[in-house]
Design an enzyme around this catalytic site. Structure first.
Site, mmCIF file in Angstrom:
data_model
loop_
_atom_site.group_PDB
_atom_site.id
_atom_site.type_symbol
_atom_site.label_atom_id
_atom_site.label_comp_id
_atom_site.label_asym_id
_atom_site.label_seq_id
_atom_site.Cartn_x
_atom_site.Cartn_y
_atom_site.Cartn_z
ATOM 1 N N ASP A 4 -8.704 -8.623 3.740
ATOM 2 C CA ASP A 4 -8.368 -7.630 4.756
ATOM 3 C C ASP A 4 -9.444 -7.539 5.825
ATOM 4 O OD1 ASP A 4 -6.989 -5.686 6.072
ATOM 5 O OD2 ASP A 4 -7.497 -4.067 4.709
ATOM 6 N N GLU A 52 -12.411 -2.243 12.121
ATOM 7 C CA GLU A 52 -12.368 -1.422 10.908
ATOM 8 C C GLU A 52 -13.536 -1.722 9.971
ATOM 9 O OE1 GLU A 52 -8.683 -1.721 8.802
ATOM 10 O OE2 GLU A 52 -9.376 -0.506 7.119
ATOM 11 N N GLU A 68 0.826 -1.205 0.000
ATOM 12 C CA GLU A 68 0.000 0.000 0.000
ATOM 13 C C GLU A 68 0.863 1.260 0.000
ATOM 14 O OE1 GLU A 68 -2.675 -0.787 3.290
ATOM 15 O OE2 GLU A 68 -4.146 -1.609 1.893
#
Lengths: 684, 684
Positions: free
Chosen positions: B370, B398, B291
């Protein structure tokens, strides 16, 4: 009399290479055509100033000398009060309107007569524009009066230095909650604006945050005054965006109720102080009860009560209150198909017609939504018969490619201005309403959101300079064609090579259509990413609270805004337009999905089905960008490297982005409709 | 010996009302059951310390006295080296593993024997946990050895004070690029962590930005040392996340090539200095080539070369390098259906098996994507036979409601740990691989992203404390059931009222299923808003570059990851799982859309069609949240107002959000499929 040469002060800031970009359309390139040069020289040798000088006249003469020095390497001698045989005579005529000027010429004598110093400045820029275009100065008999009395720019600059919806770098007014000390940029900006006839502006964002609320207090008023003075010296009146909740935000009161005595007293006192320090301030711009901004609704008061309270406070000083009509429910439930954001401005303000003070003016966006690539004209325009109004455009390309895409906006704005509202029967065009002519308004005009920032070329995309230029020229004279305006700009900005002019014309003229082709189709709008508004996201706003939906399902798409079966929005137009939009047969193709929900197989007036139209336009839009790139690269040796590369890089990005749009839209609708492209092109 | 009472220092910071939330599961409420109190008191009167004291033992004794003072209003007398008839004897046994302890009791004598001071601390917390649960101390014969040697927490705290993916306020380590001076919070945090057996943590974000790069320099090392010491005194080893590009970022070199001599020397020198100041540091955590973070790929080196270079630099000091496997192409083209992000960790790291230094450990996320609500287990786990590895969970919610939704994560993690990889034949479970047992790894364990911040209750949502508690308990002993863990936590956190316990159990146990029900269905994941990852946006990631697609069209949905016709991802599993997932008949319903693209009319193993499953689960998920609210409100008079209101407000928001999910998902798929709900419920 001549204090300094503006173009020399520019040099302090930027490299010579960058200056070419910075000069925008005031290039004043040396004239190589000797025959033309000698023809015009006689008109330019001397200037006789038969009027009382002020700072505006000073700036006009500085411009004159700078330009002639640069174009003709001559120093035009200035004399006060003398008569001339050859050269330029400046004089005032009290019978003229304030901004009116005439230019007459014969036998090497040029006479510029104005209704005011500002009119003289405009006349000077007019002559320079003629010269930059290599037009003859012989036998001129020009009379210019701007169509619109107020010709305004709104900045959305915040004092932290950011610019809301800014795509050309940070603010050149503010940084870190202070005014920027070096004001040369502002001076040069004022030159650019006055060269195209802009005579008003606000410098701070309509969303007035905590610190910005203090702009009307002694914390900042001295700086406000300094900035205002620079603009004044170019004939531009400065305004401030204010926070309707200032009495609360500043900790003075616990209410902002417009009928509360203390609130009234607060604003009277504030106005008094503001005008003591900044006597030339134009007034206040207010975004109230809009997108979470406070306003009179909080106190069960209407917008007239809110605006008039401020209007009365400014009255003693000749100030005006500009009140934005961008009021709608931004906490809408997407499940609710009855509430229609498009209706909001009309529903809120039509009932208040006639209730506003003389020094209050309503600011109405050109369309009912928010500066989309295609919208119908706001139905509120033509419905306010007894209320001052401004029309609002957006030069900043928030939804139109954010100054990374080349989109020439004048063709879009011309459609708005030429739109027939039928308010007083056939031929009641928007341009005649907003100019104040139709309803004899005391205050009238056009305003637009700025597209400039601290970038060395002002607008990020060099070609976006054209939209700023064109905005000024168009609202001065809405009868100019988009082609005329572009042509003027190209010659002044890039020069006189015929191939160059023709090529750039081929790039800019179809650019709005190209953008519409590869983005959201048939007037439906939106389909962008939430909040930053860039790039395709077809469902981005579909299940959100902003009132911006397309209702696409496997069978069809569009919003039914008819009286018969929809939200009734079409009923806000005068009969002729109402009928036009109400009927699926007569509704213009380009607005079909704004007004009707139709199957993908619906056949447009063009003869194509909706789905095939979507595919075709999206393939075509990308091809149009490819053509732009071909055109531009053919000009590599005709344009300085900096501007060439600046535009080229953006065009390449535009192509990438256009392909994203094309493929996302086509894939989305193919997946949803299951209908194949007739031409079997690649859909993912 | 006792330096201070931890709970009294808490009082300095927060109001008494807030302290109840702050104490989390270390409430130590006074025991009202006099019969229980007198039964246990005999065991608690005295403490005989038959070992060398250190700061960990100090803290264990402080905890002991604090807890007993609070629960029983007694002061347990501490003596060194004495024998007792009644009370607690502490001693070490060198034959024990480091973290092993035994607790034996008979006739009012309690003997706690540990393999280390830390084991003693764990044993003390164990006894206190028993007392907080009102368990008998008679005839104990307990032996505890943690399943995982390293039990770690990762913070994603940035030094500006923000926490990436933090939902419980800002960092309590950093503010304004400084360490926070008041370290009481850190001390209390260390108590909480060690009470559930956590023995390792990183304090700074794996995304190491400019300033944070300096954590390994003298700018911050003294502060690193102070923080590390606090954790050390609770048996917790601190690590630092480092910037792979530090040699460049710090302006020392112009390369970070792991084979470059100067780079090697830079890291040797850095390690030397770091360990001079912070000798107890555990090592470095690295997110490289991920990333947009720099890494060895920049220099055409592989991850083994990158990690080993750092490993060698830390070797002299016993430090380890934790290297994250979250490496994938985050600039993917959504049009490209061949590239499959799910394949990435395996494709990158499987070929490097056996090439890593002994002090390097790979950190592997539980799933291939993820931290979605439902993913298969990462196929890399079980494939690394000669490489140290950590399993990574995310306690921070998240993608699971961001601590505004009640979601109990232990049931999800248990499924991961119990998953049979077949790596060494049937029964090769994930829990036995990551513990190091299956492949006899030198370094092994589990790590998770923290869910705490400076909020007065640590985790934003009071119920999210359970996930932190449960994480520690589960990785200590993966054979604990989710029910057992929840029950332990409820009693310690909220008390012993049977209705309260039963009610909260009914809330937490189905909460993961409920969240899955109202969010993205059947293992497809994503469908959230881009970047902030909260709330429904079904196409949010569909036309983006992140490799996260659902490919829904008017006929069906899902990603074909089969060997036969898809991306071949199923081929990364051992044969048994490969066959299970490859076949549409045997693929578990809950993962069907992760592995297969199927029509909406496909009939699941449950007997329902995919579309009806979507409708049913989404209506049910909202009902489950409504039930949670009913349960909670029934407890109003059994819970302190602060915690009651905290949870109630979040539950109400959760209900609103669940309805948004339900209606958005149902509407989206109804519009796309055109298939009506069999039960005719409201779809918009």
């Amino acid at each position: 009399m001549v204090k300094f040469r503006a173009s020399e002060r520019m040099v302090d800031m930027l490299s010579e290479e960058m200056l070419t970009s910075y000069r925008a359309w005031l290039q004043y390139e040396p004239i190589e055509d000797q025959s033309y040069a000698s023809n015009v020289s006689a008109y330019l040798k001397n200037v006789a100033v038969n009027l009382d000088c002020d700072e505006i006249i000073d700036n006009a003469l500085i411009e004159w000398q700078t330009a002639l020095g640069s174009m003709l390497q001559m120093n035009s001698a200035v004399d006060v009060g003398s008569e001339l045989d050859q050269g330029l005579i400046l004089k005032l005529d009290a019978s003229y309107q304030e901004d009116t000027y005439t230019i007459d010429s014969s036998e090497n004598l040029l006479t510029l007569t104005g209704g005011s110093s500002r009119a003289i400045l405009y006349g000077i820029f007019h002559v320079l524009r003629l010269i930059q275009q290599r037009k003859s100065l012989d036998n001129l008999s020009i009379k210019e009066t701007p169509k619109n009395k107020i010709r305004m720019i709104n900045h959305w600059d915040d004092m932290d230095g950011s610019v809301e919806r800014g795509y050309a770098g940070e603010s050149f007014f503010f940084k870190d909650y202070k005014f920027i000390k070096d004001r040369q940029r502002i001076h040069d900006y004022a030159r650019l604006l006055s060269s195209v006839g802009i005579n008003a502006l606000t410098i701070n964002n309509v969303n007035v945050h905590k610190i910005e609320t203090e702009l009307v207090t002694d914390t900042y008023l001295a700086d406000v005054k300094l900035t205002s003075d620079i603009f004044n010296q170019y004939g531009i009146t400065m305004y401030l965006s204010i926070n309707y909740a200032a009495p609360i935000e500043l900790g003075v009161l616990d209410t902002a109720d417009p009928l509360d005595e203390n609130v009234i007293a607060f604003w009277e006192k504030t106005a008094k102080r503001v005008y003591e320090v900044v006597p030339n301030l134009g007034g206040f711009l207010v975004k109230a009860d809009s997108e979470n901004r406070p306003g009179p609704f909080t106190y069960n008061r209407d917008h007239a009560e809110g605006a008039n309270m401020l209007g009365k406070a400014l009255e003693p000083y000749g100030g005006i209150v500009i009140w934005r009509c961008f009021v709608y429910n931004n906490k809408q439930d997407w499940r609710d198909r009855k509430t229609d954001r498009a209706r909001a401005a009309y529903d809120h303000f039509k009932p208040l017609d006639g209730k506003f003070n003389d020094n209050v003016v309503l600011q109405i966006k050109n369309g009912p939504m928010d500066f989309q690539v295609r919208e119908p004209v706001s139905p509120l325009i033509g419905e306010l018969k007894d209320t001052n109004q401004f029309l609002e455009f957006q030069i900043a390309q928030e939804y139109l490619g954010q100054q990374r895409h080349l989109v020439y906006l004048i063709p879009q704005w011309k459609e708005v201005l030429e739109f027939d509202t039928y308010a007083k029967g056939k031929g009641t065009k928007v341009k005649d309403i907003v100019s104040g002519e139709v309803f004899d308004n005391k205050i009238a005009g056009i305003v637009a959101v700025s597209n400039v920032g601290i970038d060395y070329n002002w607008t990020g995309h060099t070609m976006a300079q054209l939209n700023l230029y064109g905005y000024g020229r168009l609202i001065w004279n809405p009868d100019l064609t988009a082609e005329e305006i572009a042509m003027e700009w190209i010659k002044q900005t890039f020069g006189h090579d015929p191939q160059l002019i023709e090529t750039i014309m081929k790039m800019v003229m179809p650019s709005w259509e190209a953008y519409e082709n590869y983005t959201s189709p048939l007037g439906i709008g939106w389909m962008v990413n939430v909040s930053h508004h860039y790039g395709p996201n077809i469902d981005g706003y579909e299940y959100d609270m902003w009132g911006t939906y397309h209702y696409a399902d496997r069978n069809g798409i569009g919003v039914d805004r008819t009286i018969a079966t929809g939200t009734g929005y079409t009923g806000q137009y005068y009969k002729e337009n109402q009928e036009l939009y109400e009927s699926i047969e007569t509704c213009p193709d380009e607005l079909l999905l704004f007004f009707h929900h139709v199957p993908y197989t619906h056949v447009l007036q063009s003869g194509k089905t909706v789905i095939q139209h979507i595919y075709d336009t999206h393939f075509k839009g990308v091809e149009q960008v490819e053509e732009m790139i071909e055109h531009w690269t053919s000009l590599e040796d005709k344009i300085d490297q900096r501007r060439y590369q600046d535009v080229k890089e953006r065009l390449e990005h535009q192509l990438w982005s256009a392909k994203e749009w094309r493929d996302t839209i086509n894939t989305y609708f193919y997946r949803k409709s299951g209908i194949a492209d007739e031409h079997n092109r690649k859909i993912y």
